[in-house]
Design a protein around this motif. Sequence first.
Motif, PDB file in Angstrom:
ATOM      1  N   LYS A 139      17.900  21.344 -22.195  1.00  0.00           N
ATOM      2  CA  LYS A 139      16.772  21.794 -21.377  1.00  0.00           C
ATOM      3  C   LYS A 139      16.137  20.625 -20.624  1.00  0.00           C
ATOM      4  O   LYS A 139      15.736  20.770 -19.462  1.00  0.00           O
ATOM      5  N   VAL A 140      16.053  19.475 -21.286  1.00  0.00           N
ATOM      6  CA  VAL A 140      15.496  18.301 -20.616  1.00  0.00           C
ATOM      7  C   VAL A 140      16.440  17.839 -19.504  1.00  0.00           C
ATOM      8  O   VAL A 140      16.005  17.481 -18.411  1.00  0.00           O
ATOM      9  N   GLN A 141      17.752  17.878 -19.782  1.00  0.00           N
ATOM     10  CA  GLN A 141      18.742  17.422 -18.802  1.00  0.00           C
ATOM     11  C   GLN A 141      18.697  18.231 -17.513  1.00  0.00           C
ATOM     12  O   GLN A 141      19.002  17.713 -16.431  1.00  0.00           O
ATOM     13  N   ARG A 142      18.255  19.490 -17.609  1.00  0.00           N
ATOM     14  CA  ARG A 142      18.180  20.348 -16.421  1.00  0.00           C
ATOM     15  C   ARG A 142      17.097  19.905 -15.451  1.00  0.00           C
ATOM     16  O   ARG A 142      17.164  20.212 -14.259  1.00  0.00           O
ATOM     17  N   ILE A 143      16.097  19.201 -15.949  1.00  0.00           N
ATOM     18  CA  ILE A 143      14.967  18.848 -15.082  1.00  0.00           C
ATOM     19  C   ILE A 143      14.889  17.351 -14.779  1.00  0.00           C
ATOM     20  O   ILE A 143      13.989  16.914 -14.066  1.00  0.00           O
ATOM     21  N   VAL A 144      15.825  16.551 -15.339  1.00  0.00           N
ATOM     22  CA  VAL A 144      15.822  15.111 -15.068  1.00  0.00           C
ATOM     23  C   VAL A 144      17.196  14.661 -14.587  1.00  0.00           C
ATOM     24  O   VAL A 144      18.203  15.312 -14.870  1.00  0.00           O
ATOM     25  N   SER A 145      17.232  13.549 -13.875  1.00  0.00           N
ATOM     26  CA  SER A 145      18.507  13.015 -13.393  1.00  0.00           C
ATOM     27  C   SER A 145      19.078  11.971 -14.346  1.00  0.00           C
ATOM     28  O   SER A 145      20.255  11.647 -14.279  1.00  0.00           O
ATOM     29  N   ARG A 146      18.258  11.450 -15.248  1.00  0.00           N
ATOM     30  CA  ARG A 146      18.722  10.451 -16.205  1.00  0.00           C
ATOM     31  C   ARG A 146      19.578  11.096 -17.285  1.00  0.00           C
ATOM     32  O   ARG A 146      19.554  12.320 -17.469  1.00  0.00           O
ATOM     33  N   ASP A 147      20.315  10.300 -18.011  1.00  0.00           N
ATOM     34  CA  ASP A 147      21.162  10.782 -19.103  1.00  0.00           C
ATOM     35  C   ASP A 147      20.344  10.774 -20.391  1.00  0.00           C
ATOM     36  O   ASP A 147      19.957   9.711 -20.888  1.00  0.00           O
ATOM     37  N   VAL A 148      20.066  11.958 -20.937  1.00  0.00           N
ATOM     38  CA  VAL A 148      19.229  12.037 -22.141  1.00  0.00           C
ATOM     39  C   VAL A 148      20.032  12.363 -23.399  1.00  0.00           C
ATOM     40  O   VAL A 148      19.459  12.647 -24.450  1.00  0.00           O
ATOM     41  N   ARG A 149      21.346  12.323 -23.293  1.00  0.00           N
ATOM     42  CA  ARG A 149      22.166  12.540 -24.484  1.00  0.00           C
ATOM     43  C   ARG A 149      21.887  11.440 -25.498  1.00  0.00           C
ATOM     44  O   ARG A 149      21.801  10.277 -25.146  1.00  0.00           O
ATOM     45  N   ALA A 150      21.755  11.819 -26.740  1.00  0.00           N
ATOM     46  CA  ALA A 150      21.485  10.876 -27.842  1.00  0.00           C
ATOM     47  C   ALA A 150      20.102  10.230 -27.721  1.00  0.00           C
ATOM     48  O   ALA A 150      19.856   9.168 -28.299  1.00  0.00           O
ATOM     49  N   SER A 151      19.200  10.847 -26.965  1.00  0.00           N
ATOM     50  CA  SER A 151      17.840  10.318 -26.849  1.00  0.00           C
ATOM     51  C   SER A 151      17.000  10.727 -28.057  1.00  0.00           C
ATOM     52  O   SER A 151      17.228  11.779 -28.659  1.00  0.00           O
TER      53      SER A 151
END
Length: 341
Positions: A134-146
């Motif tokens: 859900k966060v990845q849908r609204i940001v351009s940064r890579d949030v995997r493993a955040s």
Amino acid sequence: MAEINLFLIFLGAIGFDLLIGDPRFLIHPVQIIGFYIKKLSDYFINNFGENKKILFWGGFTVAVSTIGISLSLGKLIELSFAQSRNHFFSGLLIFFGLSSCIATRGLISSVKEIAELIEIKEINDQNKRIIEEKVQRIVSRDVRASSLEHLLRSSTESLTENSVDGIFGPLFWIFIGVIFMKFSIFLPGPLSLGFSYKAISTLDSMIGYKYDYFRYLGFFSAKIEDIFTFVPSRLVLITLPLVSSKVNQYKLIIKKSYLDGKKYVSPNAGISEAIFAYICGIKLGGKSKYKNNIIEKPIINPTGDNCNGEKIKLICQLILRLQFLWIIIFVLIFSLISSLV
């Protein structure tokens, strides 16, 4: 008379977006714009990925053609509306078109949902993946493993930055279009400027990066977005404190926000993030991953608290209050100009 009806349609579109958001039965203009940008950008990347000069001018072609088509489509609908004595069908197209340019309900509901999910006391691996998606849908940064803390910060930074790109920028340019139409139906109106700004914002979010081939392909898109968001972002800077509990610290908050915000590479993103950060007492900025690059943004409000669900809810309330204030200001300005012209 047409411009008065357009202004009423504009106000109705704002209300529709707040109450309903984007109807699922309609194709969103951003989907069409995004499809066009992707196809044209992929062509230049796949065929001329190593040629910086062609990528540079290819990016110019992508930007100018996308904005030109959006402006022309909006203008055709406006002319149809004005010259057919306010025909119902063209008025309806303008209504839904203007509503699609504003993203208040969609932006706020998506970020609130993320905050509520993160606030769940027991988060297992499956829930964590859902939150990341859900966060990845609204940001351009890579949030995997955040971490959850980073996910909250990413969501907050997206909310504060996109409040200008998705809400106040479109509101400003649509209103300018209404004023233009008071003087001539052949000037860019609310829908043509609304569509154009949405095209500019979409271009920047899709190709306006500073790494790999995007550095050349997205150069013009990023610069154009900087220009057209410059005024709206600074209007947010000087008006947001007026709807907050810190209005008594007006000058100090604006000064701190401006000084912190101008440290960002973007002349607008830092400004919008900073004013929300100081009013809500949160710290923003720091390391984020973009593709394979780690980028460290300057810290905004170093003594502020970490982002949390309550702060996100406060930001959402501030956005709604500020939108209401802007509507009041628009009505007053429109009424004044109408009495003079």
